[in-house]
Enzyme design. Structure first.
Site, PDB file in Angstrom:
ATOM      1  CB  CYS A   5      13.240  45.711   0.237  1.00 37.19           C
ATOM      2  SG  CYS A   5      14.548  46.924   0.080  1.00 37.19           S
ATOM      3  CB  CYS A  57      13.315  50.120  -0.102  1.00 36.25           C
ATOM      4  SG  CYS A  57      12.634  49.098   1.187  1.00 36.25           S
ATOM      5  CE  LYS A  59      11.345  54.809  -1.155  1.00 36.29           C
ATOM      6  NZ  LYS A  59      10.873  54.290   0.095  1.00 36.29           N
ATOM      7  CE1 TYR A  70       9.430  55.155   7.410  1.00 33.28           C
ATOM      8  CE2 TYR A  70       7.491  54.693   8.730  1.00 33.28           C
ATOM      9  CZ  TYR A  70       8.858  54.854   8.627  1.00 33.28           C
ATOM     10  OH  TYR A  70       9.648  54.709   9.721  1.00 33.28           O
ATOM     11  CD  GLU A  82       8.949  56.686   1.364  1.00 37.07           C
ATOM     12  OE1 GLU A  82       9.901  56.722   2.154  1.00 37.07           O
ATOM     13  OE2 GLU A  82       8.574  55.623   0.815  1.00 37.07           O
ATOM     14  CD  GLU A 117      28.577  74.698   8.005  1.00 37.09           C
ATOM     15  OE1 GLU A 117      29.566  75.042   8.671  1.00 37.09           O
ATOM     16  OE2 GLU A 117      28.300  75.185   6.886  1.00 37.09           O
TER      17      GLU A 117
END
Ligand code: NDP
Length: 449
Positions: free
Chosen positions: A43, A48, A51, A178, A182, A443
């Site tokens: 990570c 993560c 990245k 993933y 990405e 919203e």
């Protein structure tokens, strides 16, 4: 009681191993952690975190384009990959240092060597030293899976993507999960011609179908090319240094770089687990019970090596639960229900709970609310990109929310808060009763009728 060198010996200083070691030490255990590469794990070092920094960097390409409609002059703006790359790597170094410090501050001994298991209570370091421990925790993570095909050594994985000397002019990414989506977004924003090929006919298996369709549509609009039902056949190198890729059902393709993003495999090879009889699953993952204990009483495993949910926050929870259970006198089981997740594509996708398909299969009767809108910023910028939010509820009058899925700017940021509501079992009426914050994208979550 037997006399051991340590109460806990952790192999692997990634997200799970660091948390478990630190908390076990805080509970009073004598702890050592062996790491063969760098403290921080996938990570922090090659996943993560770097990245996400590349994703931020890539986003400026669109922001600069959009800025014109907001009155900014951006002519002459240029991008320098080496600057971004080196700044990202510098930040990784800083975090690596911080992780080491945290362990040190908690009195955890860091051993910078590979360790293998040589007994139920014994590990052997690369230099031959043997260490004993009352408990051994395996937290060695996973590594990229590279399909076996001729020339696969000519390709890179996400590990190497952070160290490239230049952005490739033409890149082919194998896989459509993933990592593929990405990096497709990242390289495309940096000006590369990106082609994504996948063996099946869909991207992001497991995500809500409407989100996947929308990502495919927007990515295609941005210039990313997709080839489906394309199984990798091989790579060969041409005289000019370019690569020719062959695949099933499609023509050969010439590119400058091939990146494999075809899943990740548990790192159990050569770890000595067979010598002590630790049971593995089909993909090489360590089988564990709800407390992360293997079939060998003194050996536990957490994180990607167990192939439960390959996400950092889950590994951290598993590490924490292990330490609390074994050293904190507080048996703890990780709750895997409603784990939110995100794909940092351009635009990002985020989801929690059941997809519409899963809900229909499992619950029969469901009610689906959807908002398909163009964010205000995109309207002014003339960017023809629509967001899609979906709320899936049980089909009875109570309308308990069982899933939320979103694609659009900041979807992961919005999802983190929305996931609390799904985890808490709130209903559509609870969302309706909440006043909107106007004007925002989020919203839409409380305005769906
Ligand atoms: P994914 O599991 O997401 O996707 C793997 C892709 O590779 C799929 O498209 C799959 O095809 C294809 N594939 C799998 N095996 C083969 C094979 N033998 N030959 C050819 N193609 C194959 O894996 P990633 O590598 O993208 O990421 C690994 C894991 O890391 C993820 O599952 C995720 O848990 C984690 N991760 C999380 C991130 C986040 O939270 N944002 C970011 C990056 C990684 P098909 O679908 O057709 O089977």
């Amino acid at each position: 009681m037997a006399n051991y060198d340590y109460d806990l010996f952790t192999i692997g200083a990634g997200s799970g191993g660091v948390r478990a070691s630190r908390v076990a030490a805080a509970h009073g255990a004598k702890v050592a952690v062996a790491e063969e590469y760098r403290v921080g794990g996938t990570c922090v070092i090659r996943g993560c975190v770097p990245k996400k920094m590349l994703v931020y960097g890539a986003h400026f390409a669109e922001d600069l384009q959009d800025a014109k409609a907001f009155g900014w002059t951006t002519e002459g703006a240029t991008f320098d990959w080496i600057t971004l790359r080196d700044n990202v790597l510098k930040e990784v170094d800083r975090l690596n240092g911080l992780y080491g410090q945290t362990l040190g501050n908690h009195g955890v001994e860091i051993i910078q060597q590979r360790a293998t298991v040589t007994g139920p209570n014994e590990v052997t370091l690369a230099d031959g030293t043997k260490k004993t421990a009352r408990y051994i925790l395996i937290a060695v993570g996973a590594r990229p899976h590279v399909p076996s095909c001729p020339g696969n050594e000519l390709g890179i994985t996400s590990n190497e993507a952070f160290h490239l000397d230049a952005v490739p002019k033409r890149i082919l990414i194998a896989g459509a999960g993933y990592i593929a989506n990405e990096f497709a977004g990242i390289f495309n924003e940096f000006g590369a011609k990106v082609t994504l090929i996948n063996r099946s006919d869909q991207l992001l298996r497991g995500y809500d179908e409407s989100m996947r369709d929308r990502l495919l549509q927007i990515s295609t609009m941005k210039g990313i090319q997709f080839r489906f039902n394309a199984e990798f056949r091989g790579i060969s190198k041409n005289e000019d240094g370019s690569l020719t890729v062959s695949m099933t059902n499609h023509d050969d393709m010439e590119v400058d770089c091939v990146m494999f993003a075809t899943g990740r495999l548990p790192n159990t090879e050569g770890l000595g687990l067979d010598t002590v009889g630790v049971e593995l699953g089909k993909r090489g993952e360590i089988k564990v019970d709800a407390y992360s204990r293997t079939n060998v009483e003194s050996i536990y495993a957490v994180g990607d090596v167990t192939d439960r949910v390959q996400l950092t926050p889950v590994a951290i929870r598993e590490g924490q639960a292990f330490a609390d259970t074994v050293f904190g006198n507080k048996p703890t089981i990780v709750d895997y229900s409603c784990v939110p997740s995100a794909v940092f594509s351009h635009p990002p996708i985020a989801g929690v709970g059941m997809t519409e398909g899963e809900a229909r299969n499992q619950l029969g009767s469901v009610k689906v609310y959807q908002s398909d809108f163009r964010p205000m910023k995109n309207v002014l910028a003339g960017r023809n990109e629509r967001s899609l939010y979906k709320i899936i509820c049980e089909g009875d009058a109570n309308e308990r929310i069982v899933g939320i899925h979103m694609i659009g700017p900041e979807a992961p940021e919005i999802m983190q808060a929305a996931a609390i509501a799904v985890k808490a079992g709130l209903t559509k009426a609870d969302f309706d009763a909440t006043v909107a914050i106007h004007p925002t994208m989020s919203e839409e979550l409380v305005l769906m009728r």
